[in-house]
Design a protein around this motif. Structure first.
Motif, mmCIF file in Angstrom:
data_model
loop_
_atom_site.group_PDB
_atom_site.id
_atom_site.type_symbol
_atom_site.label_atom_id
_atom_site.label_comp_id
_atom_site.label_asym_id
_atom_site.label_seq_id
_atom_site.Cartn_x
_atom_site.Cartn_y
_atom_site.Cartn_z
ATOM 1 N N PHE A 56 0.842 -1.191 0.000
ATOM 2 C CA PHE A 56 0.000 0.000 0.000
ATOM 3 C C PHE A 56 0.873 1.235 0.000
ATOM 4 O O PHE A 56 2.029 1.187 0.404
ATOM 5 N N ASN A 57 0.297 2.350 -0.428
ATOM 6 C CA ASN A 57 0.970 3.624 -0.236
ATOM 7 C C ASN A 57 -0.068 4.667 0.123
ATOM 8 O O ASN A 57 -1.244 4.560 -0.224
ATOM 9 N N GLU A 58 0.389 5.635 0.867
ATOM 10 C CA GLU A 58 -0.446 6.750 1.305
ATOM 11 C C GLU A 58 0.262 8.026 0.889
ATOM 12 O O GLU A 58 1.419 8.235 1.231
ATOM 13 N N CYS A 59 -0.411 8.862 0.130
ATOM 14 C CA CYS A 59 0.162 10.140 -0.296
ATOM 15 C C CYS A 59 -0.715 11.269 0.231
ATOM 16 O O CYS A 59 -1.933 11.237 0.071
ATOM 17 N N THR A 60 -0.091 12.242 0.851
ATOM 18 C CA THR A 60 -0.797 13.385 1.406
ATOM 19 C C THR A 60 -0.272 14.658 0.765
ATOM 20 O O THR A 60 0.929 14.925 0.798
ATOM 21 N N ALA A 61 -1.179 15.416 0.179
ATOM 22 C CA ALA A 61 -0.840 16.713 -0.402
ATOM 23 C C ALA A 61 -1.382 17.796 0.532
ATOM 24 O O ALA A 61 -2.561 17.803 0.874
#
Length: 163
Positions: A56-61
């Motif tokens: 999984f990956n989590e990206c936060t902008a």
């Protein structure tokens, strides 16, 4: 009891994820072709974290409004490794407060698959909790959980013929 508490915590986490992610996911899905480069917002930070190596990956902008200087964040969860491409902030043509990124739109189906996977997992957890609750209620009094109660059989019939 510990299993039920653990499953309830996992179920609550799934519900929170869906409550926070699905509205923006559906908006991105319905209006994917209507986003234009953001004029009123500036990206201040973009971080991605790979979880479980590659699963999984989590990206936060994180971005800020140029008018009000209000800071906001959007987070995406996906399967696979985190994207390394530079990110561009986009806003919906008809509603400037609706914001996403180009990477979010490129990985839209992946994000939808994560949400659907969690919904299915939540359904299975709910079914498991309900079945476990009914199974515990139906157990005879004094029987250890998970094992049937032994019933007295009276006299032994081993080796005797019934006429």
């Amino acid at each position: 009891m510990k299993i039920a508490i653990g499953m309830t915590i996992i179920f609550g986490t799934i519900v929170m994820f869906i409550y926070n992610s699905v509205p923006r996911l559906m908006s991105d899905l319905w209006h994917a072709r209507e986003f234009i480069p953001a004029q009123n917002f500036t990206i201040t930070d973009y971080k991605c974290t790979n979880w479980n190596g590659f699963m999984f990956n989590e990206c936060t902008a994180t971005f800020v409004s140029q008018q009000s200087r209000e800071s906001r964040q959007i987070t995406d969860w996906r399967f696979g490794r985190a994207p390394r491409d530079p990110v561009q902030l986009l806003q919906w043509r008809d509603d400037a407060s609706s914001v996403t990124t180009d990477v979010s739109l490129q990985t839209l189906w992946n994000r939808l698959l994560v949400a659907l996977t969690l919904v299915v997992l939540g359904v299975f957890l709910t079914i498991t909790l309900v079945v476990k609750a009914f199974r515990t209620d139906d157990a005879p009094i004094g029987a250890p959980s998970g094992e049937p109660a032994l019933q007295p059989t009276g006299r032994s019939t081993f080796g005797k013929r019934h006429a």
